[in-house]
Write a protein that holds these residues in place. Structure first.
Motif, PDB file in Angstrom:
ATOM      1  N   TRP A  56     -48.426  26.886   9.457  1.00 39.08           N
ATOM      2  CA  TRP A  56     -47.190  25.798   9.210  1.00 39.08           C
ATOM      3  C   TRP A  56     -47.067  24.952  10.492  1.00 39.08           C
ATOM      4  CZ3 TRP A  56     -43.486  25.052   5.403  1.00 39.08           C
ATOM      5  CH2 TRP A  56     -43.339  26.149   4.374  1.00 39.08           C
ATOM      6  N   PHE A  62     -47.743  22.099   5.850  1.00 34.46           N
ATOM      7  CA  PHE A  62     -48.344  23.310   6.001  1.00 34.46           C
ATOM      8  C   PHE A  62     -49.698  23.028   5.429  1.00 34.46           C
ATOM      9  CE2 PHE A  62     -46.669  23.811   1.718  1.00 34.46           C
ATOM     10  CZ  PHE A  62     -47.986  23.987   1.091  1.00 34.46           C
ATOM     11  N   SER A  89     -42.231  29.758   6.940  1.00 36.19           N
ATOM     12  CA  SER A  89     -42.053  28.733   7.975  1.00 36.19           C
ATOM     13  C   SER A  89     -41.092  29.067   9.042  1.00 36.19           C
ATOM     14  CB  SER A  89     -41.153  27.620   7.223  1.00 36.19           C
ATOM     15  OG  SER A  89     -40.046  28.115   6.862  1.00 36.19           O
ATOM     16  N   SER A 120     -41.859  22.960  10.452  1.00 30.37           N
ATOM     17  CA  SER A 120     -41.695  23.085   8.826  1.00 30.37           C
ATOM     18  C   SER A 120     -41.690  22.160   8.004  1.00 30.37           C
ATOM     19  CB  SER A 120     -40.263  24.083   8.886  1.00 30.37           C
ATOM     20  OG  SER A 120     -40.287  25.084   9.651  1.00 30.37           O
TER      21      SER A 120
END
Length: 888
Positions: free
Chosen positions: A152, A159, A105, A156
């Motif tokens: 991603w 995804f 991430s 974050s």
């Protein structure tokens, strides 16, 4: 310490398979090379292969956002957590099944891996020490077929994963009320890549048939609503009936199912996607599939690669074509863009090719390719700066040992190369080939300036050149003759006949005009080059002879035969002086189709290459094995054995029969037509040793092992009174000779450097003359290593000159043992000489150009102040020395 060789570098293989990564600063490319990874430093023009390896070929690499950690996953699903700073393995983990993709991430706190049709999210290792580096957080289900890609969002929070079932799934990385999962269709082929737009949930999906879908989301990233934590008992009962049987082994973590049901109110509040546009790439044919893609979010630059070797650059979301170029005729397997968006890296697994393209200037930053087929022969240059390799693809490549890059490739041969060598000057390369020619290449002008042929076509299997570089000889494997040419005229001087089998090896005596030839007729013949090319002696052995090698002083001959024995001969008296039984040290692996164990198959194997150490006390031996052995010649014992590779993806690496690869119809290698084609079969390991390093050509590439004693504390005649503080105290009292002796007895490199660099230049002569003889060799060895990295070029050259001038006669008596150190010193000085000479020529050219321009403009200087050629050279040399000492 004498045999403390460690893996140093891998040359000749720049990319095998898997995905490429740029480091966060955008200056380096991380490339998988078989079961290792190589870091190519594009700014400093160097490459380095990390001294760690997986058990099988690496298929995917995940790089942390700060560039300090990497996750390497091999074909079997075994993973290594690697520190790129310490170049060491931190943690090992096994995902039980092959992994298709791994991605950190952007905040570096989590990473997602995909295997089969499942995505697994783990907590990434933190900065503190942890008992378990890989902790499973959530398991995501949704796709019906294998997953192919991951991307991603910038914050974050979410995804996306693409799948071969033509769908793309968007999952929340945290518990969101309005986004648990979202499935996107619209494609008619497998998804190759998916990319989020910068700071947005908008998505681009690209399929294998060359279609691009643009998806717009009605919700911003800030619009995602966190869900309050649920009771754990409720989590366990949620959609348990949809859990696949094959994923029960995942012991921890929450499970997110793409098949969960929701009520009508929740459905209205959830995130929705709509397709804004669909574009198609121009395809040249039905088989020109889109194979890889990369997207730079800040520049909105999309790069797509195709099976035909073509790549496109588009600007999104308008889909404006910027470039359409062809870089190869092979499939582009992976693409990566650096952080600035200037450089694009391409990997072609079919050719083993790595390219870095600067798209704005339309020029190559890096273009490297190994041998297309097996690498079969190699040779060091006399100064150790270069390596030349020959391959089954008919190419001769020259590598720089400092940068690890190939800087010239000769393609004049039309068949496999059987042998390569340097002449004593180091500027001429000779190569023998099965196409019936021996060619000489000039490293000054990079051209083939001589071609030696035989009266009747013959396939040359071996090659040798005498110490003067004037006599060239090559052995034939079909006519059993040895051909001798003159380098100066290119004429055939003579044909040596007498052998009754193919010629397997040739070697000139370094000190005398004697040629040793080995043949499958179980003999070694010695030819006197000055006595009408007649046979001087014939040595008879019990088995076919594979290779011969003279000791550096020319007084001993080593012979390796098909029965696995290495025999040593006094060739002057035709007397055998010793033998080594090396068959037990080969430790062969079993091939997939072998019906016997590795122990039994090793009984029919032998060494195929020999090379003496520079001092002649040891001999390096290699063959069709994953081991290279160093033997002590006088004691005839094994000193050390090096395991070249642990890669089980290669054939003949396993020791025992694997029952999992056997079926009722026989070995799976017979059933699967493509087994072993991708990586080839293990080949011979010719090794060449040059004092402080040796190299071996292997299936994986050109491996270099070198002495690395920088991290080892190895004092010499140490007393309790010798400490760093006492050394500095003596140095402050200007007792320089005693300070050097004490520093070398403590043997810490930084302390030695501090002592030597503190000594004034006007005291160097006095210190060198008063230095004990025992420490002269140690000071020279330190100077050789310091010259490779230090900026104080003139200072260290002064030390070297004074030591050699004052102690040269005494050093001659120990020339054999000092040869590796002298060659190491010569290599360092030669490299600086080439760099400084180029700078000198460039300065002279610029000054002459400036004078010519000023004269054309009528700004001529008065006659009494005109610059002569001598003054020009003198001023340039002064400037050059000043520049070298400050910027070397």
């Amino acid at each position: 310490m004498k045999f403390a060789y460690r893996f140093s570098n891998l040359l000749g293989t720049v990319y095998r398979r898997g995905n490429l990564h740029f480091t966060p600063d955008g200056n380096c490319v991380i490339s998988p090379v078989g079961n290792r990874i190589t870091i190519f430093d594009l700014k400093n023009n160097k490459s380095e292969t990390l001294p760690l390896a997986t058990r099988h070929n690496i298929t995917c690499v995940g790089l942390s956002p700060d560039g300090s950690l990497a996750i390497l996953v091999d074909e079997e699903g075994a993973a290594l957590l690697v520190s790129l700073i310490g170049k060491s393995v931190i943690h090992q983990f096994h995902f039980q099944k092959p992994v298709h993709c791994v991605c950190f991430s952007p905040d570096g706190r989590k990473f997602v891996i995909t295997k089969d049709n499942v995505a697994l999210m783990y907590h990434a290792p933190g900065k503190k020490r942890e008992f378990n580096a890989f902790v499973l957080d959530k398991t995501y289900y949704g796709p019906y077929d294998e997953t192919t890609c991951i991307d991603w969002t910038d914050d974050s929070k979410c995804f996306a994963i693409g799948s071969k079932d033509m769908s793309t799934w968007v999952f929340g990385a945290e518990r969101w009320v309005n986004l648990i999962y979202y499935s996107l269709g619209g494609h008619k082929d497998a998804i190759v890549a998916c990319f989020f737009e910068e700071n947005s949930l908008d998505l681009y999906t690209i399929s294998q048939d060359g279609a691009l879908c643009v998806w717009q989301c009605d919700t911003d990233l800030d619009g995602l609503k966190p869900r309050p934590p649920k009771d754990r008992a409720e989590d366990k009962n949620e959609s348990i009936e949809d859990l696949g049987e094959e994923f029960i082994e995942e012991p921890k973590g929450e499970e997110i199912h793409g098949k969960a049901t929701t009520n009508e109110k929740e459905r209205r509040d959830k995130v929705k996607y709509s397709r804004a546009a669909k574009y198609f790439f121009n395809k040249e044919g039905d088989f020109n599939n889109l194979t890889s893609a990369a997207y730079h979010k800040k520049m909105h630059l999309l790069v797509t690669g195709f099976a035909s070797g073509i790549f496109h650059l588009h600007e999104l979301p308008e889909f404006n074509l910027i470039h359409s170029l062809s870089i190869s005729d092979q499939r582009i397997a992976t693409i990566s863009i650096n952080c600035t968006g200037d450089w694009i890296a391409f990997g072609c697994s079919g050719l083993g090719q790595l390219l870095v393209w600067e798209w704005q200037s339309e020029s190559y930053v890096l273009k490297q390719q190994g041998h297309f087929n097996s690498m079969v022969s190699l040779a060091y240059s006399p100064d150790g700066q270069y390596l030349v390799t020959g391959g089954d693809d008919g190419k001769v490549k020259v590598w720089n040992t400092s940068s690890s890059f190939c800087f010239v490739t000769f393609t004049e041969h039309t068949s496999s190369i059987s042998a390569v060598t340097f002449t004593s000057t180091g500027y001429v390369i000779l190569s023998a080939s099965l196409d019936g020619t021996v060619r000489a290449f000039d490293l000054h002008r990079y051209r083939n300036f001589r071609t030696f042929t035989s009266p009747r076509p013959a396939q040359f299997s071996c090659l040798a050149v005498d110490s003067s570089g004037e006599i060239i000889s090559a052995g034939s494997q079909d006519s059993f003759d040895i051909f001798v040419w003159s380098m100066q005229s290119g004429r055939l001087l003579d044909v040596l006949s007498g052998h009754e089998g193919p010629i397997s090896s040739l070697c000139f005596n370094p000190m005398k005009s004697i040629l040793a030839s080995a043949s499958w007729d179980k003999t070694v013949r010695l030819w006197d080059m000055f006595d009408s090319w007649r046979t001087k002696e014939t040595l008879t052995l019990n088995s076919d002879v594979l290779v011969v090698a003279f000791r550096p002083d020319g007084n001993e001959l080593a012979v390796a035969a098909l029965d696995g024995q290495i025999t040593f001969w006094d060739h002057e008296n035709a007397v055998q002086t010793g033998s080594i039984e090396g068959r037990h040290d080969l430790q062969m692996g079993r091939k997939e189709l072998d019906k016997i164990t590795a122990k039994q198959s090793a009984k029919a194997k032998s060494f195929t290459t020999l090379c003496y150490s520079a001092d002649g006390q040891s001999i390096l031996a290699g063959g069709l094995s994953k081991f290279v052995c160093i033997y002590h010649v006088k004691e005839q014992i094994l000193m050390k054995k090096f395991e070249i590779s642990c890669n089980l993806s290669l054939d003949a690496m396993e020791e025992y029969l694997d029952r999992r690869k056997m079926t009722e119809f026989g070995s799976m290698a017979l059933i699967d037509d493509g087994a072993g084609d991708e990586d080839g079969v293990a080949i011979a390991l010719p090794g060449v040793k040059r004092g402080r390093s040796w190299a071996a050509t292997t299936t994986e590439g050109l491996l270099i092992y070198s002495l690395d004693s920088g991290l080892i504390f190895d004092p010499f005649e140490l007393d309790i009174d010798i400490t760093p503080s006492s050394v500095r105290k003596v140095l402050s009292q200007k007792e320089y000779t005693m300070a050097i002796v004490m520093a070398f007895r403590l043997n810490e490199k930084k302390l030695i450097q501090e002592v030597i660099e503190t000594i004034p230049c006007n005291e160097v002569d006095v210190v060198c003359s008063s230095l004990p003889e025992l420490y002269v060799e140690k000071v020279l060895e330190f100077l050789a290593s310091a010259l490779e990295t230090s900026h104080h070029l003139e200072f260290y050259l002064t030390w070297t000159q004074r030591l050699l001038m004052l102690h040269g006669q005494k050093l001659k008596t120990r020339s054999g043992k000092l040869l590796p150190m002298i060659q190491f010193l010569q290599k360092s000085i030669q490299r600086h000489f080439e760099d400084v000479s180029k700078l000198c020529e460039w300065n002279r050219y610029n000054i002459k150009y400036a004078l010519a321009i000023s004269q054309q403009r009528g700004m001529k200087r008065p006659a009494e102040t005109s610059v002569s050629e001598e003054e020009l050279e003198e001023s340039n040399s002064d400037y050059l020395m000043e520049d070298a000492t400050t910027h070397s």
